[in-house]
Design a protein around this motif. Structure first.
Motif, PDB file in Angstrom:
ATOM      1  N   GLU A 256      47.385  24.561  45.591  1.00 49.07           N
ATOM      2  CA  GLU A 256      47.125  25.295  44.369  1.00 49.07           C
ATOM      3  C   GLU A 256      48.087  26.468  44.234  1.00 49.07           C
ATOM      4  O   GLU A 256      48.630  26.965  45.222  1.00 49.07           O
ATOM      5  CB  GLU A 256      45.679  25.808  44.367  1.00 49.07           C
ATOM      6  N   ARG A 257      48.261  26.900  42.998  1.00 48.31           N
ATOM      7  CA  ARG A 257      49.097  28.068  42.749  1.00 48.31           C
ATOM      8  C   ARG A 257      48.409  29.296  43.344  1.00 48.31           C
ATOM      9  O   ARG A 257      47.212  29.510  43.143  1.00 48.31           O
ATOM     10  CB  ARG A 257      49.312  28.236  41.248  1.00 48.31           C
ATOM     11  N   GLU A 258      49.178  30.099  44.070  1.00 47.27           N
ATOM     12  CA  GLU A 258      48.588  31.249  44.736  1.00 47.27           C
ATOM     13  C   GLU A 258      49.300  32.540  44.363  1.00 47.27           C
ATOM     14  O   GLU A 258      50.501  32.555  44.088  1.00 47.27           O
ATOM     15  CB  GLU A 258      48.607  31.074  46.262  1.00 47.27           C
ATOM     16  N   PHE A 259      48.550  33.619  44.396  1.00 44.24           N
ATOM     17  CA  PHE A 259      49.049  34.944  44.062  1.00 44.24           C
ATOM     18  C   PHE A 259      50.005  35.441  45.133  1.00 44.24           C
ATOM     19  O   PHE A 259      49.769  35.248  46.328  1.00 44.24           O
ATOM     20  CB  PHE A 259      47.862  35.892  43.930  1.00 44.24           C
ATOM     21  N   VAL A 260      51.072  36.111  44.676  1.00 42.66           N
ATOM     22  CA  VAL A 260      52.031  36.717  45.602  1.00 42.66           C
ATOM     23  C   VAL A 260      52.026  38.236  45.442  1.00 42.66           C
ATOM     24  O   VAL A 260      51.842  38.963  46.408  1.00 42.66           O
ATOM     25  CB  VAL A 260      53.444  36.154  45.366  1.00 42.66           C
ATOM     26  N   ALA A 261      52.268  38.711  44.208  1.00 43.74           N
ATOM     27  CA  ALA A 261      52.364  40.150  43.994  1.00 43.74           C
ATOM     28  C   ALA A 261      52.166  40.445  42.513  1.00 43.74           C
ATOM     29  O   ALA A 261      52.378  39.578  41.665  1.00 43.74           O
ATOM     30  CB  ALA A 261      53.720  40.680  44.456  1.00 43.74           C
ATOM     31  N   ALA A 262      51.773  41.688  42.218  1.00 47.17           N
ATOM     32  CA  ALA A 262      51.607  42.115  40.829  1.00 47.17           C
ATOM     33  C   ALA A 262      51.979  43.578  40.711  1.00 47.17           C
ATOM     34  O   ALA A 262      51.840  44.350  41.668  1.00 47.17           O
ATOM     35  CB  ALA A 262      50.170  41.890  40.363  1.00 47.17           C
ATOM     36  N   ILE A 263      52.446  43.957  39.516  1.00 47.82           N
ATOM     37  CA  ILE A 263      52.876  45.321  39.273  1.00 47.82           C
ATOM     38  C   ILE A 263      52.427  45.742  37.884  1.00 47.82           C
ATOM     39  O   ILE A 263      52.493  44.961  36.926  1.00 47.82           O
ATOM     40  CB  ILE A 263      54.409  45.442  39.427  1.00 47.82           C
ATOM     41  N   SER A 264      51.954  46.972  37.766  1.00 47.80           N
ATOM     42  CA  SER A 264      51.521  47.491  36.479  1.00 47.80           C
ATOM     43  C   SER A 264      52.721  47.758  35.574  1.00 47.80           C
ATOM     44  O   SER A 264      53.864  47.763  36.029  1.00 47.80           O
ATOM     45  CB  SER A 264      50.726  48.782  36.676  1.00 47.80           C
ATOM     46  N   TRP A 265      52.448  48.014  34.295  1.00 43.41           N
ATOM     47  CA  TRP A 265      53.518  48.305  33.350  1.00 43.41           C
ATOM     48  C   TRP A 265      54.349  49.509  33.812  1.00 43.41           C
ATOM     49  O   TRP A 265      55.570  49.484  33.762  1.00 43.41           O
ATOM     50  CB  TRP A 265      52.944  48.570  31.976  1.00 43.41           C
ATOM     51  N   SER A 266      53.677  50.538  34.268  1.00 45.26           N
ATOM     52  CA  SER A 266      54.381  51.747  34.688  1.00 45.26           C
ATOM     53  C   SER A 266      55.069  51.588  36.035  1.00 45.26           C
ATOM     54  O   SER A 266      55.941  52.372  36.399  1.00 45.26           O
ATOM     55  CB  SER A 266      53.409  52.915  34.758  1.00 45.26           C
ATOM     56  N   GLY A 267      54.638  50.593  36.797  1.00 43.65           N
ATOM     57  CA  GLY A 267      55.176  50.414  38.142  1.00 43.65           C
ATOM     58  C   GLY A 267      54.449  51.235  39.192  1.00 43.65           C
ATOM     59  O   GLY A 267      54.785  51.172  40.364  1.00 43.65           O
ATOM     60  N   ASP A 268      53.443  51.987  38.764  1.00 40.36           N
ATOM     61  CA  ASP A 268      52.739  52.872  39.688  1.00 40.36           C
ATOM     62  C   ASP A 268      51.757  52.131  40.585  1.00 40.36           C
ATOM     63  O   ASP A 268      51.409  52.617  41.663  1.00 40.36           O
ATOM     64  CB  ASP A 268      51.982  53.944  38.910  1.00 40.36           C
ATOM     65  N   THR A 269      51.282  50.992  40.138  1.00 39.93           N
ATOM     66  CA  THR A 269      50.287  50.243  40.897  1.00 39.93           C
ATOM     67  C   THR A 269      50.838  48.874  41.241  1.00 39.93           C
ATOM     68  O   THR A 269      51.332  48.158  40.370  1.00 39.93           O
ATOM     69  CB  THR A 269      48.988  50.086  40.090  1.00 39.93           C
ATOM     70  N   ILE A 270      50.763  48.545  42.516  1.00 40.16           N
ATOM     71  CA  ILE A 270      51.324  47.294  43.025  1.00 40.16           C
ATOM     72  C   ILE A 270      50.336  46.673  44.007  1.00 40.16           C
ATOM     73  O   ILE A 270      49.708  47.393  44.805  1.00 40.16           O
ATOM     74  CB  ILE A 270      52.674  47.545  43.727  1.00 40.16           C
ATOM     75  N   TYR A 271      50.223  45.367  43.946  1.00 38.59           N
ATOM     76  CA  TYR A 271      49.386  44.636  44.904  1.00 38.59           C
ATOM     77  C   TYR A 271      50.191  43.471  45.487  1.00 38.59           C
ATOM     78  O   TYR A 271      51.026  42.871  44.805  1.00 38.59           O
ATOM     79  CB  TYR A 271      48.130  44.081  44.233  1.00 38.59           C
ATOM     80  N   TYR A 272      49.909  43.171  46.737  1.00 39.15           N
ATOM     81  CA  TYR A 272      50.538  42.032  47.407  1.00 39.15           C
ATOM     82  C   TYR A 272      49.469  41.177  48.067  1.00 39.15           C
ATOM     83  O   TYR A 272      48.417  41.680  48.494  1.00 39.15           O
ATOM     84  CB  TYR A 272      51.501  42.507  48.494  1.00 39.15           C
ATOM     85  N   SER A 273      49.762  39.905  48.203  1.00 39.91           N
ATOM     86  CA  SER A 273      48.900  39.074  49.042  1.00 39.91           C
ATOM     87  C   SER A 273      49.164  39.436  50.495  1.00 39.91           C
ATOM     88  O   SER A 273      50.246  39.930  50.847  1.00 39.91           O
ATOM     89  CB  SER A 273      49.193  37.600  48.801  1.00 39.91           C
ATOM     90  N   ASP A 274      48.203  39.188  51.334  1.00 44.81           N
ATOM     91  CA  ASP A 274      48.358  39.529  52.745  1.00 44.81           C
ATOM     92  C   ASP A 274      49.502  38.759  53.379  1.00 44.81           C
ATOM     93  O   ASP A 274      50.154  39.242  54.315  1.00 44.81           O
ATOM     94  CB  ASP A 274      47.060  39.244  53.496  1.00 44.81           C
ATOM     95  N   SER A 275      49.775  37.571  52.870  1.00 40.97           N
ATOM     96  CA  SER A 275      50.786  36.719  53.488  1.00 40.97           C
ATOM     97  C   SER A 275      52.214  37.227  53.274  1.00 40.97           C
ATOM     98  O   SER A 275      53.121  36.833  54.010  1.00 40.97           O
ATOM     99  CB  SER A 275      50.666  35.297  52.958  1.00 40.97           C
TER     100      SER A 275
END
Length: 123
Positions: A43-62
């Motif tokens: 399945e398609r899996e999440f890698v990373a995401a970033i807010s419009w401003s760039g201030d908030t970022i999330y990554y998958s643990d992998s």
């Protein structure tokens, strides 16, 4: 909005690649952006995401500590710098735009998708 992902290729384990994602046209909407990947038979899996401003970022643990997501709003481009690549990172990588800006790790929360770019990491 159509998204165009580029920068994929073939690299040996331990190598690096930088993916780019650009919309087909400039828009006044402020999108959060994400990168996902899909390996054959998975399945398609999440890698990373970033807010419009760039201030908030999330990554998958992998990928945490190896990949870096960033954006240049002047160039309306989002990047995914991938270092210390492993064979397990082999997949088609997709960029996606979230008009609501929730920075979700869920495929269904994203409104627009690019066509994908292949990343192959050999051992």
């Amino acid at each position: 909005v159509q998204l165009q992902a580029s920068g994929g290729g073939m690299v040996q384990a331990g190598g690096s690649l930088r993916l780019s994602c650009t919309p087909s046209r400039r828009t006044s909407r402020s999108y959060a952006m994400g990168w996902f990947r899909q390996a054959p038979g998975k399945e398609r899996e999440f890698v990373a995401a970033i807010s419009w401003s760039g201030d908030t970022i999330y990554y998958s643990d992998s990928v945490k500590g190896r990949f870096t997501i960033s954006r240049d709003n002047a160039k309306i481009t989002v990047y995914l710098q991938m270092n210390s690549l492993r064979p397990g990172d082999t997949a088609v990588y997709y960029c996606a735009a979230d008009a609501v800006g929730t920075l979700s790790d869920t495929v269904a929360e994203y409104d627009y998708w690019g066509q994908g770019t292949q990343v192959t990491v050999s051992s």
